[in-house]
Design a protein around this motif. Structure first.
Motif, PDB file in Angstrom:
ATOM      1  N   LEU A 157      20.407  55.050 -28.287  1.00  0.00           N
ATOM      2  CA  LEU A 157      20.731  56.445 -27.987  1.00  0.00           C
ATOM      3  C   LEU A 157      19.559  57.355 -28.308  1.00  0.00           C
ATOM      4  O   LEU A 157      19.252  58.290 -27.574  1.00  0.00           O
ATOM      5  CB  LEU A 157      21.946  56.889 -28.805  1.00  0.00           C
ATOM      6  N   ALA A 158      18.902  57.049 -29.420  1.00  0.00           N
ATOM      7  CA  ALA A 158      17.819  57.929 -29.859  1.00  0.00           C
ATOM      8  C   ALA A 158      16.548  57.671 -29.067  1.00  0.00           C
ATOM      9  O   ALA A 158      15.835  58.596 -28.710  1.00  0.00           O
ATOM     10  CB  ALA A 158      17.564  57.729 -31.344  1.00  0.00           C
ATOM     11  N   TYR A 159      16.254  56.393 -28.821  1.00  0.00           N
ATOM     12  CA  TYR A 159      15.016  56.018 -28.134  1.00  0.00           C
ATOM     13  C   TYR A 159      15.395  55.117 -26.974  1.00  0.00           C
ATOM     14  O   TYR A 159      15.408  53.892 -27.115  1.00  0.00           O
ATOM     15  CB  TYR A 159      14.073  55.294 -29.097  1.00  0.00           C
ATOM     16  N   PRO A 160      15.735  55.681 -25.816  1.00  0.00           N
ATOM     17  CA  PRO A 160      16.477  54.910 -24.815  1.00  0.00           C
ATOM     18  C   PRO A 160      15.665  53.889 -24.019  1.00  0.00           C
ATOM     19  O   PRO A 160      16.013  53.588 -22.899  1.00  0.00           O
ATOM     20  CB  PRO A 160      17.020  55.992 -23.895  1.00  0.00           C
ATOM     21  N   VAL A 161      14.585  53.362 -24.549  1.00  0.00           N
ATOM     22  CA  VAL A 161      13.853  52.327 -23.825  1.00  0.00           C
ATOM     23  C   VAL A 161      13.960  51.024 -24.604  1.00  0.00           C
ATOM     24  O   VAL A 161      13.508  50.945 -25.745  1.00  0.00           O
ATOM     25  CB  VAL A 161      12.380  52.720 -23.637  1.00  0.00           C
TER      26      VAL A 161
ATOM     27  N   ASP B 153      13.086  47.014 -25.124  1.00  0.00           N
ATOM     28  CA  ASP B 153      12.232  45.927 -24.662  1.00  0.00           C
ATOM     29  C   ASP B 153      12.458  44.709 -25.544  1.00  0.00           C
ATOM     30  O   ASP B 153      12.943  44.837 -26.672  1.00  0.00           O
ATOM     31  CB  ASP B 153      10.759  46.350 -24.606  1.00  0.00           C
TER      32      ASP B 153
ATOM     33  N   TYR C  88      10.749  42.880 -27.320  1.00  0.00           N
ATOM     34  CA  TYR C  88      10.042  42.734 -28.592  1.00  0.00           C
ATOM     35  C   TYR C  88      10.314  43.887 -29.546  1.00  0.00           C
ATOM     36  O   TYR C  88       9.614  44.045 -30.537  1.00  0.00           O
ATOM     37  CB  TYR C  88       8.545  42.600 -28.342  1.00  0.00           C
ATOM     38  N   MET C  89      11.327  44.708 -29.232  1.00  0.00           N
ATOM     39  CA  MET C  89      11.563  45.871 -30.065  1.00  0.00           C
ATOM     40  C   MET C  89      11.954  45.499 -31.491  1.00  0.00           C
ATOM     41  O   MET C  89      11.776  46.281 -32.408  1.00  0.00           O
ATOM     42  CB  MET C  89      12.655  46.742 -29.444  1.00  0.00           C
TER      43      MET C  89
ATOM     44  N   LEU D 112      13.469  54.619 -16.227  1.00  0.00           N
ATOM     45  CA  LEU D 112      13.607  54.754 -17.677  1.00  0.00           C
ATOM     46  C   LEU D 112      13.724  56.217 -18.099  1.00  0.00           C
ATOM     47  O   LEU D 112      14.378  56.541 -19.069  1.00  0.00           O
ATOM     48  CB  LEU D 112      12.395  54.139 -18.375  1.00  0.00           C
TER      49      LEU D 112
ATOM     50  N   GLY E 203      10.925  40.702 -17.774  1.00  0.00           N
ATOM     51  CA  GLY E 203      10.138  41.319 -18.837  1.00  0.00           C
ATOM     52  C   GLY E 203      10.182  42.825 -18.890  1.00  0.00           C
ATOM     53  O   GLY E 203       9.794  43.422 -19.875  1.00  0.00           O
ATOM     54  N   SER E 204      10.690  43.478 -17.837  1.00  0.00           N
ATOM     55  CA  SER E 204      10.534  44.932 -17.825  1.00  0.00           C
ATOM     56  C   SER E 204      11.529  45.610 -18.748  1.00  0.00           C
ATOM     57  O   SER E 204      12.580  45.067 -19.076  1.00  0.00           O
ATOM     58  CB  SER E 204      10.660  45.470 -16.405  1.00  0.00           C
ATOM     59  N   ARG E 205      11.160  46.794 -19.150  1.00  0.00           N
ATOM     60  CA  ARG E 205      11.988  47.569 -20.072  1.00  0.00           C
ATOM     61  C   ARG E 205      13.243  48.066 -19.372  1.00  0.00           C
ATOM     62  O   ARG E 205      13.247  48.301 -18.177  1.00  0.00           O
ATOM     63  CB  ARG E 205      11.213  48.772 -20.589  1.00  0.00           C
ATOM     64  N   LEU E 206      14.288  48.242 -20.156  1.00  0.00           N
ATOM     65  CA  LEU E 206      15.531  48.755 -19.579  1.00  0.00           C
ATOM     66  C   LEU E 206      15.897  50.063 -20.255  1.00  0.00           C
ATOM     67  O   LEU E 206      15.549  50.305 -21.406  1.00  0.00           O
ATOM     68  CB  LEU E 206      16.654  47.728 -19.777  1.00  0.00           C
ATOM     69  N   LYS E 207      16.610  50.872 -19.511  1.00  0.00           N
ATOM     70  CA  LYS E 207      17.006  52.169 -20.051  1.00  0.00           C
ATOM     71  C   LYS E 207      18.412  52.098 -20.608  1.00  0.00           C
ATOM     72  O   LYS E 207      19.310  51.557 -19.974  1.00  0.00           O
ATOM     73  CB  LYS E 207      16.961  53.214 -18.939  1.00  0.00           C
TER      74      LYS E 207
ATOM     75  N   PRO F  19       5.054  40.861 -20.639  1.00  0.00           N
ATOM     76  CA  PRO F  19       5.281  39.916 -19.544  1.00  0.00           C
ATOM     77  C   PRO F  19       5.407  40.602 -18.193  1.00  0.00           C
ATOM     78  O   PRO F  19       5.156  39.979 -17.162  1.00  0.00           O
ATOM     79  CB  PRO F  19       6.583  39.218 -19.930  1.00  0.00           C
ATOM     80  N   ASP F  20       5.788  41.897 -18.178  1.00  0.00           N
ATOM     81  CA  ASP F  20       5.956  42.537 -16.872  1.00  0.00           C
ATOM     82  C   ASP F  20       4.624  42.778 -16.178  1.00  0.00           C
ATOM     83  O   ASP F  20       4.554  42.814 -14.959  1.00  0.00           O
ATOM     84  CB  ASP F  20       6.780  43.828 -16.971  1.00  0.00           C
TER      85      ASP F  20
ATOM     86  N   LEU G 293      10.119  58.154 -24.132  1.00  0.00           N
ATOM     87  CA  LEU G 293      10.426  58.478 -25.527  1.00  0.00           C
ATOM     88  C   LEU G 293       9.669  59.727 -25.966  1.00  0.00           C
ATOM     89  O   LEU G 293      10.206  60.581 -26.669  1.00  0.00           O
ATOM     90  CB  LEU G 293      10.053  57.305 -26.434  1.00  0.00           C
TER      91      LEU G 293
ATOM     92  N   GLN H 214      22.699  57.240 -21.514  1.00  0.00           N
ATOM     93  CA  GLN H 214      22.976  58.323 -22.471  1.00  0.00           C
ATOM     94  C   GLN H 214      24.467  58.628 -22.440  1.00  0.00           C
ATOM     95  O   GLN H 214      24.954  59.316 -21.547  1.00  0.00           O
ATOM     96  CB  GLN H 214      22.163  59.558 -22.099  1.00  0.00           C
TER      97      GLN H 214
END
Lengths: 321, 447, 390
Positions: free
Chosen positions: A225-229, A231, A233-234, C268, A132-136, C44-45, C240, A139
């Protein structure tokens, strides 16, 4: 100062709008040919971004990154975009095959539901495989900020806007200059009769999904590239808003979707400075938090006064949801 | 279920089962269920311990079965320890289901055919309302006894009944009128907030809304007023969608309603007077099971009357061909307006109930997620049908609860199931079926 | 009719058979604790971190001794999908069906407020590790929380900005649609304006959950000439915002709150976040004792540093188990035991948690110290200052 302020926001709006435009194109293309909305499109955008992440990480490990890089960053970026567009196109084709082809004769709302459900499956699959965690997002190119008379512009912003416009022009060429494009336009004109004269319905439908998904993938990478996170559900809120843009542009109108995408981005971004200017002029105290409220009230008003969108045709019984 | 409703000539097992139960009137089933739930109260605990189940199965054994399945899934994927002896719980849960529910229900319902039909025939001599009230009373008794076993059942039942009302109110617009309205969570939010404003503002002390204005012991009698207030405010806001719907339809109306949903959510997030994103909590505990049941029954009754009235037929006409309807002297504007206001009213009422069951309301509850959920309920159950909405809301709620132990896999299973339903029954499980109260409550004549 | 009577007879026999077979359902030597956490849904995290911490705790302490008797701990994880409705259902289920002695969670206020109502109604002790909404514990003797509150943290950061950074004008950028950032932003504003006078928070900009573009708000913040930017946002949004700020030419300090410590901020954010400060529960770099053990073991088990959710869940669980031990003896009557555990929780003094020593106020909120950490050049969270409530 005020001019700078407006210019700054205008540039931000252009970048933001180009994402909406690229995604709205996918909605609009599917719409014009199959008369249905691909509600999984927002999640295909998400999948495209993640595929882009995988491809770029693969390329970076293959060719090295940072000082040890064999290839310059922009080459990796171009390769990433092309490979991911190609791969995501297949995701689109699978979605069409599984979720939409069996429902072609069904009421359109049923297809909308399958779209929503496929979207949920894509999100869940992502969480299952990647957690579930966000990925980067890496760049790929060095970010450089230019200060042009007090207006801050980054090379990425310029690139994003240019690449999106380039992709839209390429799509325009494809649709107006090639045989397949002609078949697509014919299908959009009348999807009952055109298959009778030998245009393969299934191929065209699959192709439409493939092109729409490829554009979404490109949007996903530029977004990364612009918003590097990233997830899982984006794509949800983005998808719904791009859907608004697609219809705002006029049902099935490609140009309309582009313009409406930029317009929606413009409305959303410019609402904030507009509120601030109003506050200063009339010494009010409205917060920038009213952004969504005001932005969508504007959309609502546009639709009340132009009930068929910017470039759409009038309602007919055949086009019912 | 489907086969029993539309018997085939082939004489398969479903057909024979259908034939066997054909003469059973609703009254018979109600009596059967009543026996089942009483029987469960009496013997459920003992039977489950006799069968070696850790707890009395709470949702017809489904939860027990999926808990075991979830254990297996975790074992296969993560290698978590799994006691294979637990596998035995699956057949045991099925045995429980059979012994407590299926067999008594079948026996009693079938055995009570004659008295139940006689009773129903006798009741038919009275006005419909008496028949309906008697049978609804019986239905309430069944639910009440069923929910008495566990408070988990009670909260599940309350939320499910609210979901039924909410789904049905959306079916007016999406099913009967054939629009694709995305604004329903917005109406629900308005109803929830406005009725909370009414009850919390007037009768409870709260940080956000200040001290109670009135303080008397029978304050709960004003709860219907709060619900009606919430519903009416939702109706009022529905004008924002109803008026554009005169000129525009289909997709454009869909995004007008979507924009409306965004606007409503953003509005409540920004209204500091209503708690902003923190929401309102501390609603009085007035949404009890009888209140919810009565509201739902009344809602179904009025909605059914509405859609079977001339106005309802006009709705279908507008859906099928607007210009033809206009030519046949249907006042399309009035029809659309009525449908939107009516649908929004009941969505608002269900929102009011929801806020008082959870005793909390915040804007995040009414997101596009809620929209996807209610759309799934409407289209899964079936368009243009009261039965469909009931079946859709109940089955999706039940699935959502039973599959909870599967955790993340739940969100693979439910969407897949919905896709399959859409592919094989594109209009939903029970679509376009008229709900005739006289027939439903009346006796079944055996031919 | 014959079928009917034989069925009736069978049923009667069964009734008699079953009603006499009364078996003691609950195994007497286990202590059950329920977890009401978001394993699916938008975050979920958060659920995964809570579950990881709980599983690690169980592995380390599988047994609890209360008054000379040893009980096995048993945890029930239930998914609330990050929805208020589901959180209410799950709490009810854990209490009435699983018969838990206490509940940990829900984590977010939007679920903890309604679920707290349920726990309080059924007189079951509940600790929400992460919820900052005052309503969660307000007038609910059975509900506790594991984290410090906004009215404490807001002034900590405002004072830090004044004393250490010499800021005179501050800007705030926060998510208006989420409970936690909004509350904290307001308390920061209040505290900062108390020091520097009204209007010293020159920009109070907001956005909505899910927004990715902050350029419009940053453009305005740049115009106001603030000395410091306060961003009480989650780890997924901070990179961000920081980027948007840098792209607009922002070079001044950025301050954060304990939410920065959730998840993989440095993974991140990379180099962008280095040099900024945030207030949190503990400093990971240079941690000592139990905190260090926890961080090391968690990192070894799950391949990532524990976020604040994991740490607070660990501490909440520790509090719950400590309270169970403090009861002295469990009677086996679950209702009486729950009340005993609640009383024990309320009277815990200086519980040595990994996020600091905790004592509950009568409201059920912990009194504990906050630390301000600096993100150093190695990307580690380095101790800078500790602030304790008076």
């Amino acid at each position: 100062m005020t001019v700078n302020f407006l210019m700054q926001n205008l540039i931000n709006a252009l970048q933001w709008g180009s994402f909406y435009a690229l995604i709205a194109l996918g909605y609009s293309m599917v719409y014009s040919i199959l008369m249905l909305f691909n509600f999984a499109h927002g999640d295909i955008f998400m999948v495209g971004a993640y595929i882009g992440l995988g491809v770029s990480l693969g390329l970076l490990s293959l060719f090295g990154s940072g000082a040890a890089a064999v290839l310059p960053g922009w080459v990796v970026l171009v390769l990433t975009i092309l490979i991911s567009m190609f791969l995501t196109a297949f995701v689109g084709i699978i979605v069409e095959r599984v979720g939409y082809r069996p429902l072609r004769e069904a009421p359109r709302a049923s297809a909308a539901i399958t779209g929503l459900m496929i979207g949920i499956i894509l999100e869940t699959a992502n969480i299952l495989f990647l957690g579930g965690s966000r990925l980067k997002f890496p760049q790929l190119i060095e970010s450089v900020t230019y200060n042009i008379g007090g207006v801050y512009v980054t090379n990425k912003k310029i690139m994003i806007v240019l690449v999106s416009i380039g992709l839209m022009l390429a799509l325009h060429q494809l649709i107006t200059r090639t045989k397949w494009g002609m078949a697509m336009r014919a299908m959009a004109y009348d999807y009952v009769v055109v298959p009778l004269v030998g245009v393969p319905m299934n191929t065209i439908a699959a192709m439409t999904f493939a092109i729409g998904s490829a554009l979404a993938a490109a949007a996903g990478i530029l977004f990364g590239l612009a918003y590097p996170v990233l997830d899982p559900y984006m794509g949800v809120s983005f998808g719904w808003k791009a859907f608004v843009a697609a219809i705002l542009g006029g049902r099935g109108s490609i140009m309309g979707a582009c313009i409406a995408g930029f317009m929606l981005g413009f409305i959303e971004i410019m609402t904030v400075p507009a509120i601030q200017i109003m506050n200063r002029l009339f010494s009010l105290n409205i917060g920038s938090n009213f952004r969504d409220l005001i932005a969508y009230s504007i959309v609502l008003l546009i639709l009340i006064f132009r009930p068929h969108g910017l470039f759409g045709q009038a309602y007919s019984a055949k086009l019912r949801l | 279920m489907d086969e029993t409703l539309a018997p085939k000539q082939t004489g398969g097992i479903f057909y024979r089962v259908g034939l066997f139960f054909k003469p059973v009137p609703l009254l018979g089933y109600l009596i059967g269920f009543l026996v089942c739930v009483l029987w469960e109260q009496l013997a459920g605990e003992g039977l489950s311990s006799l069968l070696g189940l850790p707890k009395m199965p709470i949702l017809f054994g489904l939860l027990t079965i999926f808990k075991v399945l979830a254990g297996i899934v975790n074992f296969l994927i993560k290698g978590d320890a799994f006691h294979w002896a637990r596998l035995v719980e699956i057949p045991m849960a099925l045995v429980y289901l059979t012994v407590i529910y299926l067999v008594p229900l079948a026996l009693v319902a079938r055995a009570a055919v004659k008295p139940a039909n006689a009773m129903a025939r006798y009741l038919q001599k009275f006005p419909l309302i008496i028949t309906a009230l008697v049978q609804l009373g019986l239905m309430y008794a069944v639910l009440h006894v069923w929910a008495e076993v566990s408070d988990y059942r009670l909260i599940f039942l309350k939320l499910t009944l609210i979901a039924v009302l909410f789904t049905l109110s959306l079916n007016i617009i999406n099913g009967y009128m054939g629009e694709f309205s995305c604004s329903h969570p917005g109406f629900m939010a308005i109803g929830a907030y406005m009725s909370s404003l009414f009850t919390v503002g007037l009768f409870a002390s709260d940080k956000v809304l200040g001290d109670a204005v009135f303080n008397f012991s029978a304050a709960y009698l004003t709860f219907p007023l709060a619900l009606i207030f919430g519903g009416l405010m939702a109706s009022l806001c529905a004008l924002i969608i109803a008026i554009p719907s005169f000129k525009t339809r289909g997709d454009y109306l869909a995004i007008i309603s979507l924009a409306f949903l965004f606007i409503v959510k953003s509005f409540f997030e920004n209204m500091q007077a209503l708690g902003g994103s923190r929401g309102i909590s501390g609603q009085p505990d007035w949404a009890t099971l009888p209140v919810i049941f009565i509201t739902m029954a009344f809602g179904i009754w009025t909605i059914n009357n509405f859609v079977t009235s001339t106005m309802g037929k006009a709705l279908n006409a507008v859906r099928d061909d607007e210009s033809a309807a206009e030519a046949m002297t249907v006042d399309t504007r009035k029809t659309k307006m009525a449908a939107f206001l009516f649908g929004a009213f009941w969505a608002g009422v269900s929102g009011g109930l929801l806020a008082h069951v959870l005793r909390y309301v915040n804007p995040a509850m009414f997101s596009v997620q809620k929209l996807a959920e209610v759309l799934a309920m409407v289209y899964f159950g079936g368009l243009n049908s009261v039965y469909g909405s009931i079946v859709g809301a109940v089955s999706i709620s039940l699935l959502g609860e039973a599959l909870r132990p599967l955790e993340i896999f739940k969100w693979i299973v439910i969407p897949l199931l919905l896709i399959l339903v859409m592919i094989y029954r594109p209009t939903g499980l029970i679509a376009f079926k008229e709900f005739n109260a006289r027939q439903v409550f009346g006796p079944k004549e055996v031919d | 009719m014959r079928k009917f009577s034989s069925g009736l007879l069978l049923s009667l026999v069964a009734v008699i058979a079953f009603t006499f077979v009364a078996v003691d359902a609950g195994a007497a030597d286990t202590i059950k604790i329920g977890f009401n956490i978001p394993l699916t849904g938008d975050n979920p995290d958060v659920g995964a971190s809570s579950k990881n911490a709980a599983e690690m705790y169980l592995k380390k302490n599988p047994k609890v001794t209360v008054g000379g008797k040893t009980y096995a701990l048993k945890f029930f994880y239930d998914d609330n999908e990050y929805k208020a409705e589901s959180a209410v259902k799950v709490s009810t289920k854990l209490i009435t069906e699983e018969g838990v002695l206490g509940i940990i969670g829900p984590q977010s206020s939007s679920q903890a407020v309604p679920a707290g109502e349920v726990a309080n109604n059924y007189a079951t002790p509940m600790i929400s590790p992460w919820s900052t909404n005052p309503n969660t514990t307000l007038n609910r003797p059975y509900v506790f929380r594991g984290c410090f509150l906004d009215p404490f943290q807001g002034p900590v950061i405002a004072n830090f900005a004044t004393d250490e950074l010499g800021a005179k004008k501050a800007a705030v950028l926060y998510d208006i649609a989420a409970d936690y950032p909004k509350g904290l932003a307001e308390f920061f504003k209040e505290a900062f304006e108390k020091i520097h006078g009204a209007g010293s928070v020159v920009a109070f900009e907001s956005f909505t959950t899910g927004d990715k573009d902050f350029s419009a708000q940053m453009t305005n913040i740049m115009m106001t000439g603030a000395d410091v930017l306060f961003v009480p946002q989650y780890y997924s949004e901070v990179p961000l915002i920081v980027r948007a700020a840098k792209e607009m030419g922002w070079t001044k300090p950025i301050l954060g709150s304990d939410s920065w410590g959730g998840g993989d901020l440095m993974g991140l954010c990379g180099d962008d976040c280095k040099g900024y400060y945030f207030s949190t529960h503990y400093a990971a770099a240079g941690a000592k004792g139990a905190t260090k053990t926890f961080i090391d073991e968690y990192t070894a088990a799950y391949g990532k540093t524990p976020d604040d959710v994991a740490a607070l869940t660990w501490d909440s669980l520790g509090l719950m188990v400590q309270a169970i031990k403090d009861t002295g003896k469990l009677s086996g009557d679950i209702k009486a035991d729950r009340t005993k555990v609640k009383d024990a929780l309320a009277s815990i003094k200086n519980f040595p948690g990994i996020t600091g020593n905790m004592t509950f106020t009568p409201e059920g909120d912990p009194k504990k110290c906050a630390v301000v950490v600096k993100i150093n050049d190695a990307g580690k969270f380095e101790f800078f200052k500790s602030v304790c409530p008076k």
